[in-house]
Motif scaffolding. Sequence first.
Motif, PDB file in Angstrom:
ATOM      1  N   ALA A   1     101.630  62.769   5.741  1.00 33.86           N
ATOM      2  CA  ALA A   1     100.313  63.043   5.644  1.00 33.86           C
ATOM      3  C   ALA A   1      99.325  61.735   5.484  1.00 33.86           C
ATOM      4  O   ALA A   1      98.246  62.427   5.640  1.00 33.86           O
ATOM      5  N   LEU A   2      99.489  60.580   5.671  1.00 36.02           N
ATOM      6  CA  LEU A   2      98.501  59.500   5.734  1.00 36.02           C
ATOM      7  C   LEU A   2      98.114  59.949   6.939  1.00 36.02           C
ATOM      8  O   LEU A   2      96.722  59.629   7.567  1.00 36.02           O
ATOM      9  N   LEU A   3      99.042  59.839   8.334  1.00 36.63           N
ATOM     10  CA  LEU A   3      98.515  60.713   9.469  1.00 36.63           C
ATOM     11  C   LEU A   3      96.877  61.661   9.275  1.00 36.63           C
ATOM     12  O   LEU A   3      96.012  61.874   9.920  1.00 36.63           O
ATOM     13  N   ARG A   4      97.471  62.720   9.027  1.00 38.03           N
ATOM     14  CA  ARG A   4      96.641  63.656   8.489  1.00 38.03           C
ATOM     15  C   ARG A   4      95.552  63.569   7.460  1.00 38.03           C
ATOM     16  O   ARG A   4      94.554  63.736   7.796  1.00 38.03           O
ATOM     17  N   ARG A   5      95.723  62.516   6.571  1.00 40.83           N
ATOM     18  CA  ARG A   5      94.489  62.095   5.914  1.00 40.83           C
ATOM     19  C   ARG A   5      93.068  61.642   7.000  1.00 40.83           C
ATOM     20  O   ARG A   5      92.278  61.643   6.852  1.00 40.83           O
ATOM     21  N   ALA A   6      93.954  60.345   7.927  1.00 38.53           N
ATOM     22  CA  ALA A   6      93.336  59.268   9.046  1.00 38.53           C
ATOM     23  C   ALA A   6      92.468  60.378  10.056  1.00 38.53           C
ATOM     24  O   ALA A   6      91.616  60.436  10.000  1.00 38.53           O
ATOM     25  N   GLU A   7      93.293  61.272  10.432  1.00 40.19           N
ATOM     26  CA  GLU A   7      93.043  62.008  11.490  1.00 40.19           C
ATOM     27  C   GLU A   7      91.436  63.079  10.704  1.00 40.19           C
ATOM     28  O   GLU A   7      90.387  62.879  11.285  1.00 40.19           O
ATOM     29  N   ARG A   8      91.703  63.826   9.194  1.00 36.19           N
ATOM     30  CA  ARG A   8      90.779  64.436   9.095  1.00 36.19           C
ATOM     31  C   ARG A   8      89.596  63.508   8.803  1.00 36.19           C
ATOM     32  O   ARG A   8      88.091  63.608   8.443  1.00 36.19           O
ATOM     33  N   LEU A   9      89.494  62.225   8.687  1.00 37.49           N
ATOM     34  CA  LEU A   9      88.536  61.057   8.293  1.00 37.49           C
ATOM     35  C   LEU A   9      87.443  60.536   9.341  1.00 37.49           C
ATOM     36  O   LEU A   9      86.526  61.162   9.686  1.00 37.49           O
ATOM     37  N   ASP A  10      88.578  60.457  10.967  1.00 33.01           N
ATOM     38  CA  ASP A  10      87.706  60.177  11.492  1.00 33.01           C
ATOM     39  C   ASP A  10      88.782  60.242  13.040  1.00 33.01           C
ATOM     40  O   ASP A  10      89.829  59.498  12.779  1.00 33.01           O
ATOM     41  N   SER A  11      88.161  61.274  13.516  1.00 34.95           N
ATOM     42  CA  SER A  11      90.104  62.035  14.915  1.00 34.95           C
ATOM     43  C   SER A  11      89.708  60.916  15.999  1.00 34.95           C
ATOM     44  O   SER A  11      90.885  60.471  16.751  1.00 34.95           O
ATOM     45  N   SER A  12      88.780  59.710  15.989  1.00 34.65           N
ATOM     46  CA  SER A  12      88.685  58.350  17.572  1.00 34.65           C
ATOM     47  C   SER A  12      89.690  57.341  16.334  1.00 34.65           C
ATOM     48  O   SER A  12      89.847  56.335  17.369  1.00 34.65           O
ATOM     49  N   THR A  13      90.802  57.750  15.597  1.00 31.99           N
ATOM     50  CA  THR A  13      91.129  56.710  14.762  1.00 31.99           C
ATOM     51  C   THR A  13      93.129  56.316  16.158  1.00 31.99           C
ATOM     52  O   THR A  13      93.187  57.564  16.150  1.00 31.99           O
ATOM     53  N   ARG A  14      92.826  54.830  15.669  1.00 36.20           N
ATOM     54  CA  ARG A  14      94.591  54.656  16.693  1.00 36.20           C
ATOM     55  C   ARG A  14      95.801  54.025  15.623  1.00 36.20           C
ATOM     56  O   ARG A  14      94.768  53.113  14.271  1.00 36.20           O
ATOM     57  N   VAL A  15      96.628  54.609  15.565  1.00 38.39           N
ATOM     58  CA  VAL A  15      97.966  53.986  14.943  1.00 38.39           C
ATOM     59  C   VAL A  15      98.784  52.840  15.735  1.00 38.39           C
ATOM     60  O   VAL A  15      98.987  53.477  16.630  1.00 38.39           O
ATOM     61  N   ARG A  16      98.044  52.036  15.122  1.00 33.40           N
ATOM     62  CA  ARG A  16      99.099  50.317  16.038  1.00 33.40           C
ATOM     63  C   ARG A  16     100.607  50.425  15.040  1.00 33.40           C
ATOM     64  O   ARG A  16     100.434  49.911  13.721  1.00 33.40           O
ATOM     65  N   LEU A  17     101.227  50.377  15.269  1.00 35.24           N
ATOM     66  CA  LEU A  17     103.354  50.260  14.950  1.00 35.24           C
ATOM     67  C   LEU A  17     103.152  48.958  15.111  1.00 35.24           C
ATOM     68  O   LEU A  17     103.469  48.591  16.525  1.00 35.24           O
ATOM     69  N   VAL A  18     103.038  48.116  14.324  1.00 35.24           N
ATOM     70  CA  VAL A  18     103.527  46.872  14.552  1.00 35.24           C
ATOM     71  C   VAL A  18     105.397  46.811  14.542  1.00 35.24           C
ATOM     72  O   VAL A  18     105.550  46.585  12.766  1.00 35.24           O
ATOM     73  N   VAL A  19     105.895  46.710  15.467  1.00 38.26           N
ATOM     74  CA  VAL A  19     107.466  46.174  15.622  1.00 38.26           C
ATOM     75  C   VAL A  19     107.990  44.836  15.011  1.00 38.26           C
ATOM     76  O   VAL A  19     107.379  44.152  16.280  1.00 38.26           O
ATOM     77  N   ALA A  20     108.701  44.778  14.039  1.00 38.38           N
ATOM     78  CA  ALA A  20     109.112  42.833  14.286  1.00 38.38           C
ATOM     79  C   ALA A  20     110.686  43.187  14.687  1.00 38.38           C
ATOM     80  O   ALA A  20     111.284  43.702  15.562  1.00 38.38           O
ATOM     81  N   PRO A  21     110.745  41.344  14.914  1.00 42.66           N
ATOM     82  CA  PRO A  21     111.472  40.979  16.524  1.00 42.66           C
ATOM     83  C   PRO A  21     113.215  41.985  15.662  1.00 42.66           C
ATOM     84  O   PRO A  21     113.542  41.918  16.566  1.00 42.66           O
ATOM     85  N   GLN A  22     112.936  42.095  15.084  1.00 46.36           N
ATOM     86  CA  GLN A  22     115.155  42.300  14.796  1.00 46.36           C
ATOM     87  C   GLN A  22     115.283  43.331  14.794  1.00 46.36           C
ATOM     88  O   GLN A  22     116.563  44.181  13.609  1.00 46.36           O
TER      89      GLN A  22
END
Length: 119
Positions: free
Chosen positions: A68-89
Amino acid sequence: MNETPSAPWALAFAASSVSVALLATAAVVLPQWQRQLPARQGLVSLHLAADGSLRLWNRPIAATALPALLRRAERLDSSTRVRLVVAPQVPWGVVQDLLPQLDSSTLHVDLELPPPARP
């Protein structure tokens, strides 16, 4: 002898109290504002913790709320980028379980892996 402080002293105390209150508020608000700054630049940063929990701008979110969050971001601006920051563990399997949810949108997804461990 008059024991009440004079008007200039009272004004100085009031001004210093207001200054301290503003500094305390800034100490609380500025870190949150800095975490949200990339959103204004079209970047949504999700942080994946070692226990598998997700955080968005320093707030925990459920993995089930991600589509739902991704759909909302897509609806607001289709050029939005999503960055997944992964912890070392974080085990790689946890990351792989999350990737299909990220791929469900048309947004571009960046995967930020932790730096390699030093020997």
